[in-house]
Design an enzyme around this catalytic site. Structure first.
Site, PDB file in Angstrom:
ATOM      1  N   ARG A  97     107.342  82.993  84.192  1.00 20.44           N
ATOM      2  CA  ARG A  97     108.417  81.994  84.071  1.00 20.44           C
ATOM      3  C   ARG A  97     108.938  81.933  82.633  1.00 20.44           C
ATOM      4  N   LEU A 138     113.281  80.594  66.778  1.00 22.95           N
ATOM      5  CA  LEU A 138     113.496  79.308  66.089  1.00 22.95           C
ATOM      6  C   LEU A 138     112.267  78.980  65.221  1.00 22.95           C
ATOM      7  N   THR A 139     111.078  79.040  65.813  1.00 18.00           N
ATOM      8  CA  THR A 139     109.842  78.642  65.127  1.00 18.00           C
ATOM      9  C   THR A 139     109.507  79.600  63.983  1.00 18.00           C
ATOM     10  N   ARG A 276      84.698  75.534 102.197  1.00 15.99           N
ATOM     11  CA  ARG A 276      83.398  75.584 101.527  1.00 15.99           C
ATOM     12  C   ARG A 276      82.487  74.443 102.016  1.00 15.99           C
ATOM     13  N   LEU A 346      86.473  74.059  92.912  1.00 13.11           N
ATOM     14  CA  LEU A 346      85.991  75.400  93.271  1.00 13.11           C
ATOM     15  C   LEU A 346      84.603  75.709  92.696  1.00 13.11           C
ATOM     16  N   GLU A 371     108.186  74.616  73.360  1.00 17.72           N
ATOM     17  CA  GLU A 371     109.386  73.843  73.734  1.00 17.72           C
ATOM     18  C   GLU A 371     109.225  72.370  73.373  1.00 17.72           C
ATOM     19  N   ASP A 375     103.127  65.536  72.141  1.00 20.55           N
ATOM     20  CA  ASP A 375     103.329  64.365  71.270  1.00 20.55           C
ATOM     21  C   ASP A 375     104.765  64.267  70.781  1.00 20.55           C
TER      22      ASP A 375
HETATM   23  P1  TGC Z   1     117.500  65.121  64.719  1.00 21.83           P
HETATM   24  O1  TGC Z   1     117.970  64.412  63.487  1.00 21.83           O
HETATM   25  O2  TGC Z   1     116.972  64.328  65.847  1.00 21.83           O
HETATM   26  O3  TGC Z   1     118.689  66.038  65.268  1.00 21.83           O
HETATM   27  C1  TGC Z   1     119.400  66.950  64.423  1.00 21.83           C
HETATM   28  C2  TGC Z   1     120.777  67.165  65.012  1.00 21.83           C
HETATM   29  O4  TGC Z   1     120.663  67.736  66.326  1.00 21.83           O
HETATM   30  C3  TGC Z   1     121.241  66.864  67.314  1.00 21.83           C
HETATM   31  N1  TGC Z   1     120.387  66.957  68.500  1.00 21.83           N
HETATM   32  C4  TGC Z   1     120.741  67.613  69.591  1.00 21.83           C
HETATM   33  N2  TGC Z   1     121.873  68.257  69.920  1.00 21.83           N
HETATM   34  C5  TGC Z   1     121.928  68.853  71.133  1.00 21.83           C
HETATM   35  N3  TGC Z   1     120.891  68.822  71.986  1.00 21.83           N
HETATM   36  C6  TGC Z   1     119.741  68.191  71.679  1.00 21.83           C
HETATM   37  N4  TGC Z   1     118.710  68.210  72.508  1.00 21.83           N
HETATM   38  C7  TGC Z   1     119.636  67.545  70.433  1.00 21.83           C
HETATM   39  N5  TGC Z   1     118.654  66.838  69.816  1.00 21.83           N
HETATM   40  C8  TGC Z   1     119.139  66.496  68.621  1.00 21.83           C
HETATM   41  C9  TGC Z   1     121.231  65.496  66.675  1.00 21.83           C
HETATM   42  O5  TGC Z   1     122.234  64.657  67.216  1.00 21.83           O
HETATM   43  C10 TGC Z   1     121.535  65.840  65.223  1.00 21.83           C
HETATM   44  O6  TGC Z   1     122.914  66.150  65.109  1.00 21.83           O
HETATM   45  P2  TGC Z   1     123.719  65.792  63.758  1.00 21.83           P
HETATM   46  O7  TGC Z   1     125.108  66.204  64.058  1.00 21.83           O
HETATM   47  O8  TGC Z   1     123.524  64.309  63.574  1.00 21.83           O
HETATM   48  O9  TGC Z   1     123.072  66.597  62.673  1.00 21.83           O
HETATM   49  O10 TGC Z   1     116.460  66.221  64.272  1.00 21.83           O
HETATM   50  P3  TGC Z   1     115.020  66.098  63.623  1.00 21.83           P
HETATM   51  O11 TGC Z   1     114.949  67.047  62.482  1.00 21.83           O
HETATM   52  O12 TGC Z   1     114.641  64.666  63.373  1.00 21.83           O
HETATM   53  O13 TGC Z   1     114.057  66.718  64.752  1.00 21.83           O
HETATM   54  C11 TGC Z   1     113.945  66.141  65.972  1.00 21.83           C
HETATM   55  C12 TGC Z   1     112.859  66.844  66.826  1.00 21.83           C
HETATM   56  C13 TGC Z   1     111.500  66.761  66.172  1.00 21.83           C
HETATM   57  C14 TGC Z   1     112.817  66.083  68.135  1.00 21.83           C
HETATM   58  C15 TGC Z   1     113.261  68.297  67.080  1.00 21.83           C
HETATM   59  O14 TGC Z   1     113.362  69.024  65.944  1.00 21.83           O
HETATM   60  C16 TGC Z   1     112.366  68.975  68.089  1.00 21.83           C
HETATM   61  O15 TGC Z   1     112.682  68.931  69.266  1.00 21.83           O
HETATM   62  N6  TGC Z   1     111.230  69.641  67.668  1.00 21.83           N
HETATM   63  C17 TGC Z   1     110.439  70.466  68.556  1.00 21.83           C
HETATM   64  C18 TGC Z   1     110.714  71.930  68.286  1.00 21.83           C
HETATM   65  C19 TGC Z   1     110.718  72.767  69.521  1.00 21.83           C
HETATM   66  O16 TGC Z   1     110.819  72.281  70.640  1.00 21.83           O
HETATM   67  N7  TGC Z   1     110.672  74.070  69.350  1.00 21.83           N
HETATM   68  C20 TGC Z   1     110.753  74.969  70.444  1.00 21.83           C
HETATM   69  C21 TGC Z   1     110.933  76.385  70.000  1.00 21.83           C
HETATM   70  S1  TGC Z   1     111.420  77.502  71.286  1.00 21.83           S
HETATM   71  C22 TGC Z   1     110.096  77.659  72.288  1.00 21.83           C
HETATM   72  O17 TGC Z   1     109.111  77.030  72.144  1.00 21.83           O
HETATM   73  C23 TGC Z   1     110.237  78.640  73.408  1.00 21.83           C
HETATM   74  S2  TGC Z   1     108.824  78.800  74.337  1.00 21.83           S
HETATM   75  C24 TGC Z   1     109.133  80.025  75.453  1.00 21.83           C
HETATM   76  C25 TGC Z   1     109.483  79.506  76.818  1.00 21.83           C
HETATM   77  O18 TGC Z   1     110.379  78.656  76.942  1.00 21.83           O
HETATM   78  O19 TGC Z   1     108.922  79.904  77.810  1.00 21.83           O
HETATM   79  P1  FAD Z   2     102.928  72.097  64.558  1.00 29.54           P
HETATM   80  O1  FAD Z   2     104.365  71.709  64.472  1.00 29.54           O
HETATM   81  O2  FAD Z   2     102.237  72.516  63.320  1.00 29.54           O
HETATM   82  O3  FAD Z   2     102.132  70.887  65.219  1.00 29.54           O
HETATM   83  C1  FAD Z   2     100.712  70.792  65.174  1.00 29.54           C
HETATM   84  C2  FAD Z   2     100.320  69.430  65.758  1.00 29.54           C
HETATM   85  O4  FAD Z   2     100.909  68.376  64.981  1.00 29.54           O
HETATM   86  C3  FAD Z   2     100.845  69.246  67.182  1.00 29.54           C
HETATM   87  O5  FAD Z   2      99.885  68.570  67.950  1.00 29.54           O
HETATM   88  C4  FAD Z   2     102.074  68.372  67.011  1.00 29.54           C
HETATM   89  O6  FAD Z   2     102.357  67.563  68.142  1.00 29.54           O
HETATM   90  C5  FAD Z   2     101.638  67.505  65.810  1.00 29.54           C
HETATM   91  N1  FAD Z   2     102.786  66.951  65.084  1.00 29.54           N
HETATM   92  C6  FAD Z   2     103.736  67.639  64.381  1.00 29.54           C
HETATM   93  N2  FAD Z   2     104.635  66.788  63.877  1.00 29.54           N
HETATM   94  C7  FAD Z   2     104.258  65.532  64.248  1.00 29.54           C
HETATM   95  C8  FAD Z   2     104.787  64.227  64.063  1.00 29.54           C
HETATM   96  N3  FAD Z   2     105.926  64.027  63.367  1.00 29.54           N
HETATM   97  N4  FAD Z   2     104.117  63.173  64.574  1.00 29.54           N
HETATM   98  C9  FAD Z   2     102.988  63.356  65.295  1.00 29.54           C
HETATM   99  N5  FAD Z   2     102.423  64.575  65.519  1.00 29.54           N
HETATM  100  C10 FAD Z   2     103.067  65.643  65.008  1.00 29.54           C
HETATM  101  N6  FAD Z   2     109.037  79.361  69.457  1.00 29.54           N
HETATM  102  C11 FAD Z   2     110.252  79.980  69.461  1.00 29.54           C
HETATM  103  O7  FAD Z   2     111.102  79.717  68.608  1.00 29.54           O
HETATM  104  N7  FAD Z   2     110.541  80.918  70.409  1.00 29.54           N
HETATM  105  C12 FAD Z   2     109.663  81.279  71.376  1.00 29.54           C
HETATM  106  O8  FAD Z   2     109.974  82.118  72.225  1.00 29.54           O
HETATM  107  C13 FAD Z   2     108.376  80.652  71.394  1.00 29.54           C
HETATM  108  N8  FAD Z   2     107.424  81.039  72.292  1.00 29.54           N
HETATM  109  C14 FAD Z   2     106.148  80.548  72.190  1.00 29.54           C
HETATM  110  C15 FAD Z   2     105.133  81.080  72.990  1.00 29.54           C
HETATM  111  C16 FAD Z   2     103.818  80.634  72.857  1.00 29.54           C
HETATM  112  C17 FAD Z   2     102.740  81.248  73.680  1.00 29.54           C
HETATM  113  C18 FAD Z   2     103.530  79.580  71.940  1.00 29.54           C
HETATM  114  C19 FAD Z   2     102.132  79.052  71.808  1.00 29.54           C
HETATM  115  C20 FAD Z   2     104.534  79.044  71.156  1.00 29.54           C
HETATM  116  C21 FAD Z   2     105.847  79.536  71.249  1.00 29.54           C
HETATM  117  N9  FAD Z   2     106.862  79.064  70.400  1.00 29.54           N
HETATM  118  C22 FAD Z   2     108.101  79.674  70.392  1.00 29.54           C
HETATM  119  C23 FAD Z   2     106.545  78.109  69.342  1.00 29.54           C
HETATM  120  C24 FAD Z   2     106.395  76.668  69.824  1.00 29.54           C
HETATM  121  O9  FAD Z   2     107.634  76.110  70.108  1.00 29.54           O
HETATM  122  C25 FAD Z   2     105.639  75.915  68.716  1.00 29.54           C
HETATM  123  O10 FAD Z   2     104.298  76.362  68.757  1.00 29.54           O
HETATM  124  C26 FAD Z   2     105.709  74.416  68.921  1.00 29.54           C
HETATM  125  O11 FAD Z   2     107.040  73.936  68.749  1.00 29.54           O
HETATM  126  C27 FAD Z   2     104.772  73.664  67.943  1.00 29.54           C
HETATM  127  O12 FAD Z   2     104.890  74.150  66.656  1.00 29.54           O
HETATM  128  P2  FAD Z   2     103.555  74.568  65.834  1.00 29.54           P
HETATM  129  O13 FAD Z   2     102.761  75.481  66.672  1.00 29.54           O
HETATM  130  O14 FAD Z   2     103.997  75.047  64.485  1.00 29.54           O
HETATM  131  O15 FAD Z   2     102.740  73.232  65.678  1.00 29.54           O
END
Ligand code: TGC
Ligand code: FAD
Length: 392
Positions: A97, A138-139, A276, A346, A371, A375
């Site tokens: 997925r 992104l990360t 079982r 199991l 994603e 937390d």
């Molecule tokens: P914040 O100040 O809240 O927002 C910055 C700007 O972005 C806008 N915004 C959005 N716009 C569109 N869609 C959304 N969902 C949006 N959320 C926020 C917001 O309005 C603002 O715009 P502007 O014009 O005012 O600048 O940003 P922040 O720095 O405080 O961070 C918020 C936080 C922590 C929630 C955010 O950075 C976050 O979601 N962090 C988690 C990171 C994350 O999810 N990484 C994922 C990486 S990819 C991945 O993991 C792929 S896994 C593979 C698979 O999917 O299978």
């Molecule tokens: P950190 O940000 O260092 O967080 C560590 C701990 O601190 C977590 O428990 C978190 O919840 C906590 N924490 C952080 N900030 C706060 C706060 N403000 N308050 C309270 N607690 C907090 N990224 C991509 O861009 N593209 C991909 O395709 C992708 N694929 C992935 C595939 C796998 C198998 C994995 C494991 C990760 C992947 N990621 C990808 C990255 C993923 O999105 C990050 O691992 C995730 O966003 C968390 O970042 P980190 O691992 O640096 O943890």
């Protein structure tokens, strides 16, 4: 691995709410998973290898760009169909997925939503057919939950951009043909760039020794003075909101996908408990085992209803980021808890690869982290209901 005898639980007759098209799409994905994923996935996971052979099948069931219009090669389906496809694929394996989520929501979606018409025509049909695979950067090593702090940068060199930096934990990176990469320009503004394999200075080393998502390839993206043609910048949106907008779509798919993993664990545990016997009776007759199974179906049913309503809101263009966060957080947590309980039903058999539960459980440890962590999603809800961000 045991034969795939999966029967989908539908305790609240949710099928009655689905259209004929939803059911056709869902059933096609379900039978493909039974035929093409279940028989091979445990071996690939044990070997920590991505099953390349499933790419064509994923494209055939519409898993690459389910909601991207047909004129660009997508399946042109609605958001509930997209969710159902993710549910069925994750019923097989979260890593499979992941490959579909990344291709659809993190690669095709930004090209579709933020790209030029030329970029759409150049990239989307090949991505939809699986001829080309993509990844999303992104990360970074020092910026995970806080992607806005990223240090990957590009400079304008007149006829091209020069990109430097590194991304970590990137799904599909080791085999991807292209990467949608988020980097800051000289003014510190975040933009998306399409970086293609073969560009000088671009490498994608694989990350090894994972205990989770072992059938998904994860790696790094390294940019060492990579010359990116100017026509590879996505012009339609910039700032952190651009990548976060892609995450909304992927997190929505995960909210559905996690239900699939939970359904598979529940279905396996229910069947095992009825077959079982201990103390001369099926273990399903013991109240403690019934409690586990009854709680599982209750939580799955609640998650199904949450996902379905979110799908309706998404179809109407009304689903908010915070609503998507709530569903991703709730449903993945639900699936992980069910995997842990189901494994106990199991007994010793639960730790083997004969059954899918332990693989789901280990996979879900990634799903609850990527994603946006469990937390972080709680804090997104907290900010939404109080109006006060815990991140500032
Ligand atoms: P914040 O100040 O809240 O927002 C910055 C700007 O972005 C806008 N915004 C959005 N716009 C569109 N869609 C959304 N969902 C949006 N959320 C926020 C917001 O309005 C603002 O715009 P502007 O014009 O005012 O600048 O940003 P922040 O720095 O405080 O961070 C918020 C936080 C922590 C929630 C955010 O950075 C976050 O979601 N962090 C988690 C990171 C994350 O999810 N990484 C994922 C990486 S990819 C991945 O993991 C792929 S896994 C593979 C698979 O999917 O299978
Ligand atoms: P950190 O940000 O260092 O967080 C560590 C701990 O601190 C977590 O428990 C978190 O919840 C906590 N924490 C952080 N900030 C706060 C706060 N403000 N308050 C309270 N607690 C907090 N990224 C991509 O861009 N593209 C991909 O395709 C992708 N694929 C992935 C595939 C796998 C198998 C994995 C494991 C990760 C992947 N990621 C990808 C990255 C993923 O999105 C990050 O691992 C995730 O966003 C968390 O970042 P980190 O691992 O640096 O943890």
């Amino acid at each position: 691995m045991k034969p795939d005898l999966f029967e989908s639980p539908d305790y609240y007759n949710l099928d009655d709410l689905l259209s004929e098209e939803h059911k056709l799409v869902r059933d096609a994905a379900r039978s493909w998973v039974k035929r093409a994923v279940s028989p091979i996935i445990e071996d690939y996971a044990q070997r920590a290898e991505f099953p390349n052979e499933i790419i064509a099948g994923l494209a055939e069931i519409g898993a690459f760009g389910p909601y991207i219009p047909e004129e660009y090669g997508g399946a042109g389906l609605d958001q509930i169909s997209y969710g159902l496809i993710m549910q069925e694929i994750e019923r097989g394996d979260s890593g499979v997925r992941s490959t579909a989520s990344v291709q659809s929501s993190l690669v095709m979606y930004p090209i579709f939503a933020y790209g030029t018409e030329e970029q759409r025509k150049r990239f989307l049909p090949d991505l939809a057919s699986g001829k080309k695979m993509g990844c999303f950067g992104l990360t970074e090593p020092d910026h995970g939950s806080n992607p806005g702090g990223m240090v990957t940068r590009f400079a304008d060199k007149g006829d091209h951009y020069l990109l430097n930096g590194a991304k970590l934990w990137i799904s599909n990176s080791p085999f991807a043909d292209l990467a949608v990469v988020w980097a800051k320009n000289e003014e510190g503004r975040i933009h998306g760039l399409i970086v293609e394999r073969g560009m000088e200075g671009f490498s994608t080393p694989e990350t090894h020794n994972k205990w989770s998502l072992r059938a998904s390839a994860t790696g790094e993206l390294i940019f060492d003075n990579v010359k990116v043609p100017k026509e590879n910048l996505l012009p339609g949106k910039n700032g952190l909101g651009a990548p976060l907008g892609c995450l909304d779509s992927a997190r929505y798919g995960i909210a559905w996908g996690a239900i699939g993993a939970a359904m598979d664990c529940y279905d396996t545990a229910l069947r095992y408990a009825k077959e079982r016997s201990q103390f001369g009776k099926p273990i399903a007759s013991f109240q403690l085992q019934q409690k586990k199974l009854a709680e599982m179906i209750t939580e799955i049913t609640k998650a199904q209803l949450l996902a379905f309503r979110l799908g309706q809101l998404k179809n109407e263009g009304r689903a908010t980021t915070a609503q998507i966060s709530m569903a991703k957080r709730n449903n993945v947590d639900m699936a992980l808890k069910i995997a842990r309980e189901a494994r106990q039903v199991l007994g010793g058999m639960g730790i083997t690869g004969e059954y899918s539960i332990m693989r789901h459980m280990m996979n879900l440890e990634s799903v609850i982290t990527y994603e946006g962590t469990h937390d972080i999603h709680l804090l997104i809800t907290g900010a939404d209901i109080t109006g006060i961000s815990a991140f500032k």
